[in-house]
Motif scaffolding. Structure first.
Motif, PDB file in Angstrom:
ATOM      1  N   THR A 177      40.070  61.373  34.307  1.00  0.00           N
ATOM      2  CA  THR A 177      40.386  60.752  35.589  1.00  0.00           C
ATOM      3  C   THR A 177      39.821  59.347  35.663  1.00  0.00           C
ATOM      4  O   THR A 177      38.918  58.973  34.924  1.00  0.00           O
ATOM      5  CB  THR A 177      39.807  61.570  36.755  1.00  0.00           C
ATOM      6  N   LYS A 178      40.338  58.549  36.585  1.00  0.00           N
ATOM      7  CA  LYS A 178      39.906  57.179  36.785  1.00  0.00           C
ATOM      8  C   LYS A 178      38.616  57.137  37.607  1.00  0.00           C
ATOM      9  O   LYS A 178      38.463  57.881  38.561  1.00  0.00           O
ATOM     10  CB  LYS A 178      41.003  56.403  37.523  1.00  0.00           C
ATOM     11  N   GLY A 179      37.722  56.250  37.224  1.00  0.00           N
ATOM     12  CA  GLY A 179      36.534  56.029  38.008  1.00  0.00           C
ATOM     13  C   GLY A 179      35.488  57.114  37.789  1.00  0.00           C
ATOM     14  O   GLY A 179      35.796  58.170  37.255  1.00  0.00           O
ATOM     15  N   PRO A 180      34.239  56.890  38.201  1.00  0.00           N
ATOM     16  CA  PRO A 180      33.825  55.626  38.778  1.00  0.00           C
ATOM     17  C   PRO A 180      33.849  54.501  37.746  1.00  0.00           C
ATOM     18  O   PRO A 180      33.772  54.762  36.543  1.00  0.00           O
ATOM     19  CB  PRO A 180      32.388  55.907  39.251  1.00  0.00           C
ATOM     20  N   VAL A 181      33.960  53.279  38.217  1.00  0.00           N
ATOM     21  CA  VAL A 181      34.033  52.165  37.268  1.00  0.00           C
ATOM     22  C   VAL A 181      32.684  51.892  36.620  1.00  0.00           C
ATOM     23  O   VAL A 181      32.616  51.340  35.524  1.00  0.00           O
ATOM     24  CB  VAL A 181      34.587  50.890  37.931  1.00  0.00           C
ATOM     25  N   ILE A 182      31.601  52.270  37.304  1.00  0.00           N
ATOM     26  CA  ILE A 182      30.248  52.155  36.754  1.00  0.00           C
ATOM     27  C   ILE A 182      29.693  53.568  36.636  1.00  0.00           C
ATOM     28  O   ILE A 182      29.581  54.268  37.646  1.00  0.00           O
ATOM     29  CB  ILE A 182      29.325  51.326  37.659  1.00  0.00           C
ATOM     30  N   PRO A 183      29.359  54.045  35.446  1.00  0.00           N
ATOM     31  CA  PRO A 183      28.806  55.393  35.345  1.00  0.00           C
ATOM     32  C   PRO A 183      27.516  55.524  36.152  1.00  0.00           C
ATOM     33  O   PRO A 183      26.653  54.643  36.115  1.00  0.00           O
ATOM     34  CB  PRO A 183      28.527  55.549  33.842  1.00  0.00           C
ATOM     35  N   GLY A 184      27.407  56.603  36.900  1.00  0.00           N
ATOM     36  CA  GLY A 184      26.173  56.823  37.644  1.00  0.00           C
ATOM     37  C   GLY A 184      26.364  56.649  39.135  1.00  0.00           C
ATOM     38  O   GLY A 184      27.479  56.575  39.651  1.00  0.00           O
ATOM     39  N   LEU A 185      25.247  56.580  39.848  1.00  0.00           N
ATOM     40  CA  LEU A 185      25.238  56.560  41.301  1.00  0.00           C
ATOM     41  C   LEU A 185      24.997  55.151  41.826  1.00  0.00           C
ATOM     42  O   LEU A 185      23.884  54.624  41.758  1.00  0.00           O
ATOM     43  CB  LEU A 185      24.165  57.520  41.820  1.00  0.00           C
ATOM     44  N   PHE A 186      26.058  54.548  42.348  1.00  0.00           N
ATOM     45  CA  PHE A 186      25.996  53.216  42.941  1.00  0.00           C
ATOM     46  C   PHE A 186      26.901  53.198  44.163  1.00  0.00           C
ATOM     47  O   PHE A 186      27.957  53.821  44.176  1.00  0.00           O
ATOM     48  CB  PHE A 186      26.430  52.139  41.948  1.00  0.00           C
ATOM     49  N   ALA A 187      26.506  52.448  45.188  1.00  0.00           N
ATOM     50  CA  ALA A 187      27.248  52.414  46.447  1.00  0.00           C
ATOM     51  C   ALA A 187      27.346  50.985  46.966  1.00  0.00           C
ATOM     52  O   ALA A 187      26.819  50.040  46.365  1.00  0.00           O
ATOM     53  CB  ALA A 187      26.558  53.310  47.471  1.00  0.00           C
ATOM     54  N   ASP A 188      28.041  50.830  48.098  1.00  0.00           N
ATOM     55  CA  ASP A 188      28.129  49.543  48.816  1.00  0.00           C
ATOM     56  C   ASP A 188      28.496  48.382  47.884  1.00  0.00           C
ATOM     57  O   ASP A 188      27.842  47.338  47.910  1.00  0.00           O
ATOM     58  CB  ASP A 188      26.798  49.214  49.496  1.00  0.00           C
ATOM     59  N   PRO A 189      29.526  48.503  47.056  1.00  0.00           N
ATOM     60  CA  PRO A 189      29.768  47.462  46.050  1.00  0.00           C
ATOM     61  C   PRO A 189      30.319  46.173  46.642  1.00  0.00           C
ATOM     62  O   PRO A 189      31.276  46.182  47.422  1.00  0.00           O
ATOM     63  CB  PRO A 189      30.813  48.116  45.142  1.00  0.00           C
ATOM     64  N   HIS A 190      29.715  45.060  46.274  1.00  0.00           N
ATOM     65  CA  HIS A 190      30.289  43.751  46.575  1.00  0.00           C
ATOM     66  C   HIS A 190      30.937  43.232  45.304  1.00  0.00           C
ATOM     67  O   HIS A 190      30.281  43.100  44.265  1.00  0.00           O
ATOM     68  CB  HIS A 190      29.218  42.761  47.043  1.00  0.00           C
ATOM     69  N   ILE A 191      32.239  42.948  45.369  1.00  0.00           N
ATOM     70  CA  ILE A 191      32.965  42.452  44.209  1.00  0.00           C
ATOM     71  C   ILE A 191      33.326  40.993  44.436  1.00  0.00           C
ATOM     72  O   ILE A 191      33.679  40.595  45.555  1.00  0.00           O
ATOM     73  CB  ILE A 191      34.213  43.308  43.917  1.00  0.00           C
ATOM     74  N   ALA A 192      33.220  40.182  43.392  1.00  0.00           N
ATOM     75  CA  ALA A 192      33.520  38.756  43.481  1.00  0.00           C
ATOM     76  C   ALA A 192      34.046  38.273  42.145  1.00  0.00           C
ATOM     77  O   ALA A 192      33.864  38.937  41.113  1.00  0.00           O
ATOM     78  CB  ALA A 192      32.272  37.967  43.878  1.00  0.00           C
ATOM     79  N   ALA A 193      34.705  37.126  42.155  1.00  0.00           N
ATOM     80  CA  ALA A 193      35.190  36.502  40.925  1.00  0.00           C
ATOM     81  C   ALA A 193      34.588  35.112  40.820  1.00  0.00           C
ATOM     82  O   ALA A 193      34.727  34.295  41.742  1.00  0.00           O
ATOM     83  CB  ALA A 193      36.709  36.436  40.924  1.00  0.00           C
ATOM     84  N   PHE A 194      33.894  34.863  39.729  1.00  0.00           N
ATOM     85  CA  PHE A 194      33.301  33.555  39.455  1.00  0.00           C
ATOM     86  C   PHE A 194      33.704  33.140  38.050  1.00  0.00           C
ATOM     87  O   PHE A 194      33.498  33.904  37.098  1.00  0.00           O
ATOM     88  CB  PHE A 194      31.772  33.595  39.553  1.00  0.00           C
ATOM     89  N   GLY A 195      34.272  31.950  37.920  1.00  0.00           N
ATOM     90  CA  GLY A 195      34.589  31.440  36.594  1.00  0.00           C
ATOM     91  C   GLY A 195      35.545  32.312  35.811  1.00  0.00           C
ATOM     92  O   GLY A 195      35.442  32.406  34.586  1.00  0.00           O
ATOM     93  N   GLY A 196      36.478  32.955  36.499  1.00  0.00           N
ATOM     94  CA  GLY A 196      37.459  33.789  35.817  1.00  0.00           C
ATOM     95  C   GLY A 196      36.964  35.158  35.399  1.00  0.00           C
ATOM     96  O   GLY A 196      37.658  35.877  34.679  1.00  0.00           O
ATOM     97  N   ARG A 197      35.771  35.529  35.838  1.00  0.00           N
ATOM     98  CA  ARG A 197      35.203  36.835  35.510  1.00  0.00           C
ATOM     99  C   ARG A 197      34.857  37.559  36.803  1.00  0.00           C
ATOM    100  O   ARG A 197      34.475  36.940  37.803  1.00  0.00           O
ATOM    101  CB  ARG A 197      33.944  36.659  34.646  1.00  0.00           C
ATOM    102  N   TYR A 198      35.004  38.888  36.791  1.00  0.00           N
ATOM    103  CA  TYR A 198      34.668  39.695  37.956  1.00  0.00           C
ATOM    104  C   TYR A 198      33.205  40.139  37.884  1.00  0.00           C
ATOM    105  O   TYR A 198      32.674  40.427  36.799  1.00  0.00           O
ATOM    106  CB  TYR A 198      35.545  40.944  38.019  1.00  0.00           C
ATOM    107  N   TYR A 199      32.580  40.225  39.067  1.00  0.00           N
ATOM    108  CA  TYR A 199      31.193  40.678  39.155  1.00  0.00           C
ATOM    109  C   TYR A 199      31.082  41.740  40.246  1.00  0.00           C
ATOM    110  O   TYR A 199      31.697  41.625  41.311  1.00  0.00           O
ATOM    111  CB  TYR A 199      30.254  39.514  39.465  1.00  0.00           C
ATOM    112  N   LEU A 200      30.295  42.760  39.969  1.00  0.00           N
ATOM    113  CA  LEU A 200      29.993  43.814  40.938  1.00  0.00           C
ATOM    114  C   LEU A 200      28.498  43.825  41.227  1.00  0.00           C
ATOM    115  O   LEU A 200      27.679  43.801  40.308  1.00  0.00           O
ATOM    116  CB  LEU A 200      30.394  45.184  40.395  1.00  0.00           C
ATOM    117  N   TYR A 201      28.165  43.882  42.528  1.00  0.00           N
ATOM    118  CA  TYR A 201      26.779  43.963  42.971  1.00  0.00           C
ATOM    119  C   TYR A 201      26.672  45.162  43.919  1.00  0.00           C
ATOM    120  O   TYR A 201      27.042  45.076  45.088  1.00  0.00           O
ATOM    121  CB  TYR A 201      26.374  42.682  43.695  1.00  0.00           C
ATOM    122  N   PRO A 202      26.205  46.322  43.439  1.00  0.00           N
ATOM    123  CA  PRO A 202      26.124  47.509  44.294  1.00  0.00           C
ATOM    124  C   PRO A 202      24.688  47.821  44.726  1.00  0.00           C
ATOM    125  O   PRO A 202      23.710  47.295  44.178  1.00  0.00           O
ATOM    126  CB  PRO A 202      26.639  48.606  43.370  1.00  0.00           C
TER     127      PRO A 202
END
Length: 465
Positions: A177-202
Motif C-alpha cells: 500500500t501507499k504511504g506513509p511517505v516517511i517510515p515511522g511516527l510523524f505528524a503535522d507535516p509542513h511541505i515546501a519546495a525550495f530550489g526545485g526540491r521538496y522538503y517535509l518538516y513534521p
C-alpha cells in the motif's frame, strides 16, 4: 528503565562509537523501511514474533502468510533517540524488551516504553551484519538463546557475537500500500519546495501527551523517495525557553535564509505554549533560535493557544504569520521575518475551526485551510475557505479531507499544501492515525494529490493507501 550516564546517552543518541565491555564497537547505520532480520549463525532463521514473544524461526517462501508477515519489520526513527532505531511490525506494534525478554507491544508513548523499544546499531560479527544494543541498557544486546530472543549482557566471545548478529534481508511480506511517505511516527507535516526540491518538516510523534522535543527534515525530488537529514532543531540544547512540546513546524524562505516557526512548551507541568522562530542558511539546518525568546508569548493575546504557526508570502513579497488553536490569528511579518506589530494582529477564525491554519494562493484566489475536531478523534478533518486577500474576508467552502473507514484511514488532518514547481499540480501532505494500530499520538505522514474545479473550489481529497 534505569538512568544512564549522560555520556552514554549522548553517544547512543548521536550514533557515535559505542564502547562496550571487551572493546569498542563501531556504530552502524540502518536503512529505514521494511526489512527482515536473518540470524548470522542460523541462516534461514529470522527474527519473528509468535503471538507477542520474539523468537528465531525458519522462514521460507512456503511459510504461511502470517509467518512471513510476523517476520517482517519496518525500521523507523528511534522512539527514544533519533540516532537509533525502533522496529515496527506489520500490525503497528513495536519490538521491545520487558524483563529482558523481547516481545511486541503497542506504543504507549511513555518514556519507559520508548526506551525499551529503541535499539542502537553496531557492527555485527560478520561483514554487513548488525547487532542491536539496548538504548536504556547499553551493556546488553539482542541475542537468541534456544531460539528465543533475549536482551543479555554483552560477552566478549565468538558465540555471543554470532548469537547477537543479524543480516538485514528483503522483507518477507513487502508493503503493497501507499504511504506513509516517511517510515515511522510523524505528524503535522509542513511541505515546501525550495530550489526545485521538496522538503517535509513534521512533528516527531509517538510521545504520550505529544511530548517530543526535536524536529527532523526530509527532502525528495519526487515525493516518493525521501532523504532523512536528521535533527534540525532540538528544544533541549537549542531553545532556552522551551524543552517540550516540539509541535507543528513550518519553514519559509526569505532574505536568502530559511526561517523555522515552531511551538514550544515546558516539561515542568506548565501547559502554556508559545511560538518561536529559528533561522538557518540551508533548508535542512541546523537552525538556531533567532530571538532567544518566544516570537509569540503564551497568553499575549486573549483566547486560544499559541501553537501551529504557518507563514504565507504573497506575490509582492509581504509575508504573513498565522497561528492558533481555538482562535485563528494572522499578522503581517516584518521584513526581517522575526518581528511584527502586535497592534496589527487580526482574528480570522472561521466557523468549525480548531487548529492548523494554512494559507496559499492560486490564480489570484486566496485559500485559508484549517483542521476541525480534535486530533485524537477519528473525525479530525480539513476544511477551507476562499477570499480576496491574505486576511480575508473569507467564504467558507466546507470539508475537503476526512476519514475513509473502508480503507481503515482515520484522523486525517493538520495538512499543508505545495505546488509542483512550474506547474499547476498541487499536493496535500497530512497525517492520519498510523495504519492499522494508530491513534491520536501514534500518527503517520502521507501525501495525496489535490485537484481543483473550474471555479477554483477544491475537489474532495480521497485518502489513499
Amino acid at each position: 528503565m534505569r538512568i544512564l550516564p549522560v555520556l552514554a546517552l549522548s553517544a547512543l543518541a548521536t550514533g557515535l562509537v559505542v564502547v562496550l565491555p571487551g572493546g569498542p564497537a563501531a556504530a552502524a547505520a540502518l536503512p529505514t523501511g521494511a526489512r527482515s532480520l536473518e540470524s548470522v549463525n542460523y541462516p534461514g532463521r529470522f527474527v519473528r514474533h509468535a503471538g507477542a514473544l520474539g523468537q528465531l524461526e525458519a522462514v521460507t517462501s512456503g511459510s504461511t502468510a502470517q509467518v512471513r508477515r510476523d517476520a517482517t519489520f519496518t525500521v523507523v526513527n528511534g522512539l527514544a533517540a533519533p540516532g537509533c532505531y525502533s522496529l515496527q511490525t506489520r500490525d503497528g506494534l513495536f519490538l521491545r524488551h520487558r524483563d529482558f525478554r523481547l516481545r511486541v507491544d503497542a506504543n504507549t508513548g511513555d518514556a519507559t516504553f520508548r526506551a525499551d523499544a529503541t535499539f542502537c546499531a553496531v557492527d555485527g560479527a560478520q561483514a554487513g551484519s548488525v547487532a542491536l544494543v539496548s538504548y536504556n541498557y547499553p551493556d546488553r544486546r539482542v541475542r537468541h538463546r534456544d531460539f528465543a530472543l533475549w536482551l543479555d549482557p554483552y560477552q566478549d566471545t565468538a558465540a555471543f557475537r554470532a548469537d547477537s548478529s543479524f543480516r538485514l534481508a528483503a522483507p518477507w511480506a513487502p508493503k503493497t500500500t501507499k504511504g506513509p511517505v516517511i517510515p515511522g511516527l510523524f505528524a503535522d507535516p509542513h511541505i515546501a519546495a525550495f530550489g526545485g526540491r521538496y522538503y517535509l518538516y513534521p512533528t516527531t510523534d509517538g510521545y504520550a501527551g505529544w511530548g517530543g522535543t526535536y524536529y527532523k527534515a526530509f527532502s525528495s525530488t519526487d515525493l516518493v523517495n525521501w532523504t532523512d537529514h536528521g535533527v534540525i532543531l532540538d528544544h533541549g540544547p537549542d531553545v532556552s525557553w522551551a524543552d517540550d512540546s516540539a509541535w507543528a513546524p513550518a519553514v519559509a524562505a526569505a532574505n536568502g535564509r530559511y526561517y523555522l516557526y515552531f511551538s514550544g512548551g515546558a516539561a515542568s507541568g506548565d501547559t502554556t505554549k508559545q511560538l518561536g522562530v529559528a533561522v538557518a542558511d540551508s533548508p535542512t539546518g541546523p537552525f538556531r533560535d533567532a530571538l532567544g525568546r518566544p516570537l509569540v508569548r503564551g497568553g499575549q493575546f486573549a483566547g486560544g493557544q499559541a501553537i501551529d504557526p504557518m507563514v504565507f508570502t504573497d506575490d509582492n513579497g509581504q509575508s504573513y504569520l498565522y497561528w492558533g488553536q481555538g482562535v485563528a490569528r494572522a499578522v503581517p511579518l516584518g521584513s526581517d521575518m522575526v518581528s511584527f506589530d502586535p497592534a496589527q494582529v487580526r482574528v480570522v477564525t472561521p466557523a468549525g475551526y480548531n487548529e492548523a491554519p494554512f494559507v496559499f494562493k492560486r490564480a489570484g484566489l486566496y485559500y485559508l485551510m484549517w483542521s476541525e475536531n480534535d486530533t485524537r478523534s477519528e473525525d479530525y478533518r480539513v476544511a477551507y475557505a476562499t477570499g480576496s486577500s491574505p486576511l480575508g474576508p473569507w467564504t467558507n467552502r466546507g470539508v475537503v479531507l476526512s476519514k475513509r473507514l473502508d480503507a481503515g484511514v482515520k484522523g486525517t488532518g493538520h495538512h499543508s499544501v505545495v505546488r509542483a514547481p512550474g506547474t499547476d499540480t498541487w499536493y496535500m501532505a497530512y497525517h492520519r492515525f498510523a495504519v492499522p494500530a494508530g491513534n491520536g499520538t501514534n500518527r503517520e505522514t502521507t501525501i495525496d494529490r489535490m485537484d481543483f474545479n473550474a471555479d477554483g473550489t477544491i475537489r474532495p481529497v480521497v485518502p489513499t493507501l
